[in-house]
Design a protein around this motif. Structure first.
Motif, PDB file in Angstrom:
ATOM      1  N   ARG A  96       2.600   6.769 -16.961  1.00  0.00           N
ATOM      2  CA  ARG A  96       3.236   5.795 -17.865  1.00  0.00           C
ATOM      3  C   ARG A  96       4.537   5.263 -17.263  1.00  0.00           C
ATOM      4  O   ARG A  96       4.790   4.059 -17.259  1.00  0.00           O
ATOM      5  CB  ARG A  96       3.562   6.458 -19.206  1.00  0.00           C
ATOM      6  N   GLU A  97       5.338   6.182 -16.738  1.00  0.00           N
ATOM      7  CA  GLU A  97       6.647   5.770 -16.236  1.00  0.00           C
ATOM      8  C   GLU A  97       6.506   4.935 -14.965  1.00  0.00           C
ATOM      9  O   GLU A  97       7.282   4.007 -14.739  1.00  0.00           O
ATOM     10  CB  GLU A  97       7.507   7.010 -15.973  1.00  0.00           C
ATOM     11  N   GLN A  98       5.488   5.265 -14.162  1.00  0.00           N
ATOM     12  CA  GLN A  98       5.257   4.476 -12.949  1.00  0.00           C
ATOM     13  C   GLN A  98       4.963   3.027 -13.322  1.00  0.00           C
ATOM     14  O   GLN A  98       5.446   2.091 -12.679  1.00  0.00           O
ATOM     15  CB  GLN A  98       4.082   5.058 -12.162  1.00  0.00           C
ATOM     16  N   ALA A  99       4.171   2.837 -14.375  1.00  0.00           N
ATOM     17  CA  ALA A  99       3.814   1.484 -14.796  1.00  0.00           C
ATOM     18  C   ALA A  99       5.071   0.713 -15.215  1.00  0.00           C
ATOM     19  O   ALA A  99       5.233  -0.462 -14.856  1.00  0.00           O
ATOM     20  CB  ALA A  99       2.817   1.553 -15.952  1.00  0.00           C
ATOM     21  N   HIS A 100       6.003   1.370 -15.892  1.00  0.00           N
ATOM     22  CA  HIS A 100       7.248   0.700 -16.307  1.00  0.00           C
ATOM     23  C   HIS A 100       8.125   0.394 -15.114  1.00  0.00           C
ATOM     24  O   HIS A 100       8.797  -0.622 -15.059  1.00  0.00           O
ATOM     25  CB  HIS A 100       8.052   1.589 -17.268  1.00  0.00           C
ATOM     26  N   ALA A 101       8.134   1.329 -14.180  1.00  0.00           N
ATOM     27  CA  ALA A 101       9.088   1.226 -13.068  1.00  0.00           C
ATOM     28  C   ALA A 101       8.618   0.263 -11.978  1.00  0.00           C
ATOM     29  O   ALA A 101       9.412  -0.161 -11.144  1.00  0.00           O
ATOM     30  CB  ALA A 101       9.302   2.604 -12.456  1.00  0.00           C
ATOM     31  N   HIS A 102       7.337  -0.093 -12.003  1.00  0.00           N
ATOM     32  CA  HIS A 102       6.769  -0.945 -10.948  1.00  0.00           C
ATOM     33  C   HIS A 102       7.057  -0.403  -9.559  1.00  0.00           C
ATOM     34  O   HIS A 102       7.453  -1.133  -8.653  1.00  0.00           O
ATOM     35  CB  HIS A 102       7.303  -2.389 -11.055  1.00  0.00           C
ATOM     36  N   ARG A 103       6.953   0.898  -9.412  1.00  0.00           N
ATOM     37  CA  ARG A 103       7.055   1.497  -8.075  1.00  0.00           C
ATOM     38  C   ARG A 103       6.055   2.650  -8.010  1.00  0.00           C
ATOM     39  O   ARG A 103       5.704   3.251  -9.019  1.00  0.00           O
ATOM     40  CB  ARG A 103       8.476   1.957  -7.751  1.00  0.00           C
ATOM     41  N   ASP A 104       5.606   2.940  -6.791  1.00  0.00           N
ATOM     42  CA  ASP A 104       4.526   3.920  -6.632  1.00  0.00           C
ATOM     43  C   ASP A 104       5.000   5.360  -6.710  1.00  0.00           C
ATOM     44  O   ASP A 104       4.294   6.226  -7.191  1.00  0.00           O
ATOM     45  CB  ASP A 104       3.842   3.740  -5.275  1.00  0.00           C
ATOM     46  N   ARG A 105       6.208   5.586  -6.210  1.00  0.00           N
ATOM     47  CA  ARG A 105       6.629   6.981  -6.017  1.00  0.00           C
ATOM     48  C   ARG A 105       8.002   7.232  -6.633  1.00  0.00           C
ATOM     49  O   ARG A 105       8.797   6.304  -6.810  1.00  0.00           O
ATOM     50  CB  ARG A 105       6.672   7.301  -4.514  1.00  0.00           C
ATOM     51  N   VAL A 106       8.248   8.507  -6.931  1.00  0.00           N
ATOM     52  CA  VAL A 106       9.546   8.883  -7.490  1.00  0.00           C
ATOM     53  C   VAL A 106      10.644   8.665  -6.448  1.00  0.00           C
ATOM     54  O   VAL A 106      10.382   8.636  -5.252  1.00  0.00           O
ATOM     55  CB  VAL A 106       9.537  10.351  -7.962  1.00  0.00           C
TER      56      VAL A 106
END
Ligand code: F3S
Length: 424
Positions: A295-305
């Motif tokens: 979910r958070e990846q989708a918001h952040a528009h980035r693949d990795r932490v």
């Protein structure tokens, strides 16, 4: 303490030096605690398995000559046995850590190294476990019976297959005498902080807890670990949840807890690492973590932490073991939500978690491995880590004066958000 003829023979050394020493430890503890006799146990769990914490004391274990009489598991060790190079563990440490493991395995102890043995199987009777968080969870949530064993007494009990009958093995000693009324909605990491508060206040009194809503297994794990981090009490009751919650006839004190009492644990530092899995994550926690990351990846528009992010779990939860000494998980466990073939499914979830740049390590944890001593500020959902990370030292290396890490306690969701955005 009364001993049977057979126990006397073991005590007198007729079955060898190792069993004699184990019996002597148990009898000494039993006598000190006015135990009448020894009782059989279903399983044992032994802490003190990381080379970081026991050092060369393992050479004593290597000299023991015997086999455990019951299924016995080990607490986390100083490295993932398969991925220690990736963790930055030195060859020297790895060699010594594997020697520790070999010493325990030669006694018939499972190579499963985890602090959640209750997620591998759930004993219902008498057991002898060390590791405070596991002891408290086993007594409170499963309804098994164990005192808070130390590493030597747990190992002695494992070898003999018995433990002295005293303390939390006896029904009358399991009743609550102090009640905590929680006047706030608490969730996730709050339970670790709340547990620490309970441990500080109760010390060795058994608490009955009244909550506004039903806690999850994960929250009960955090509660157990938090209580164990600051207190000496071996169990708690939660009204309507834990199996012996009605054992509360002589409540001497009622303590009201407000949200402001619990949610006040923040350090003023910039996290350089996120750690989840203290106690080790179970299957449902790994699944929840994956969903949060997705979910958070989708918001952040980035693949990795964006920062170092470590998760700790038990190997047999994520992979079928070829080690015959490794216990099978209780496949009907409500705790793990497991069913046949779930190891494969969980292994896939772990792979997916790692695609976000998160590392999922088995066998070890943030506190007992030297690999995490380089970090200075850790964000976590664990109250126990709040207590122990600041105490982490480079005991065996050059930097002996180095301080441990500061800790920021946040919910799992907030940890995941921080990992992608570097802010909350
Ligand atoms: Fe387990 Fe290590 Fe925490 S042993 S309870 S993950 S400090």
């Amino acid at each position: 303490m009364y001993l049977t003829k057979d126990e006397e023979r073991a005590y007198d050394g007729e079955y060898g030096w190792t069993l004699q020493k184990a019996m002597q430890i148990l009898v000494t503890i039993g006598d000190l605690n006015n135990a009448e006799r020894l009782i059989e146990i279903e399983s044992a769990h032994v802490s003190g398995a990381s080379y970081k914490t026991i050092g060369d004391a393992y050479e004593f274990i290597a000299r023991l000559d015997g086999r455990v009489a019951v299924r016995t598991t080990l607490n986390p060790i100083g490295m993932d046995t398969e991925r220690w190079r990736e963790m930055g563990i030195s060859e020297d440490f790895a060699r010594k850590q594997l020697s520790v493991l070999a010493a325990y395995k030669s006694l018939g102890i499972s190579a499963e190294c985890t602090c959640i043995p209750y997620e591998l199987s759930q004993p219902k009777g008498h057991i002898a476990w060390s590791e405070s968080s596991a002891v408290i969870f086993a007594n409170s949530v499963i309804g098994a019976r164990t005192n808070m064993e130390g590493a030597p007494s747990a190992l002695a009990a494992a070898l003999v297959g018995k433990t002295p009958l005293y303390g939390l093995h006896i029904s009358e000693n399991r009743a609550a005498t102090v009640k905590f009324r929680v006047n706030a909605e608490i969730s996730d990491a709050d339970f670790g902080a709340f547990g620490m508060l309970i441990g500080e206040i109760t010390r060795d009194r058994i608490p009955l807890i009244e909550l506004r809503s039903q806690p999850s297994v994960s929250e009960l794990k955090q509660l157990s670990a938090g209580i164990g981090a600051t207190g000496a009490v071996g169990m708690f009751h939660v009204k309507g949840i834990t199996p012996e919650a009605e054992l509360n006839k002589d409540i001497e004190e009622v303590i009201d807890i407000e949200s402001s009492d619990i949610m006040c644990y923040d350090a003023c530092c910039e996290p350089d690492v996120i750690a989840i899995g203290c106690p080790h994550c179970g299957i449902s926690e790994l699944k929840q973590l994956y969903e949060m990351l997705r979910r958070e990846q989708a918001h952040a528009h980035r693949d990795r932490v964006r920062c170092d992010f470590f998760v700790f779990t038990a190997r047999s939860l994520i992979r079928s073991s070829s080690d015959p000494a490794t216990p099978h998980r209780n496949t009907s466990s409500q705790m793990t939500g497991s069913n046949g073939g779930i190891n494969n499914e969980t292994e896939r979830i772990v792979e997916k978690i790692e695609r976000f740049g998160v590392k999922v390590f088995c066998d070890t944890c943030f506190v007992v491995s030297p690999a995490f001593e380089r970090f200075s500020c850790v964000m976590t959902n664990s109250g126990k880590l709040l207590r122990y990370a600041p105490l982490m030292r480079d005991r065996n290396g050059k930097d002996r004066n180095r301080k441990g890490a500061e800790v920021i306690l946040k919910s799992t969701e907030e940890c995941v958000r921080y990992a992608f955005h570097s802010h909350l």
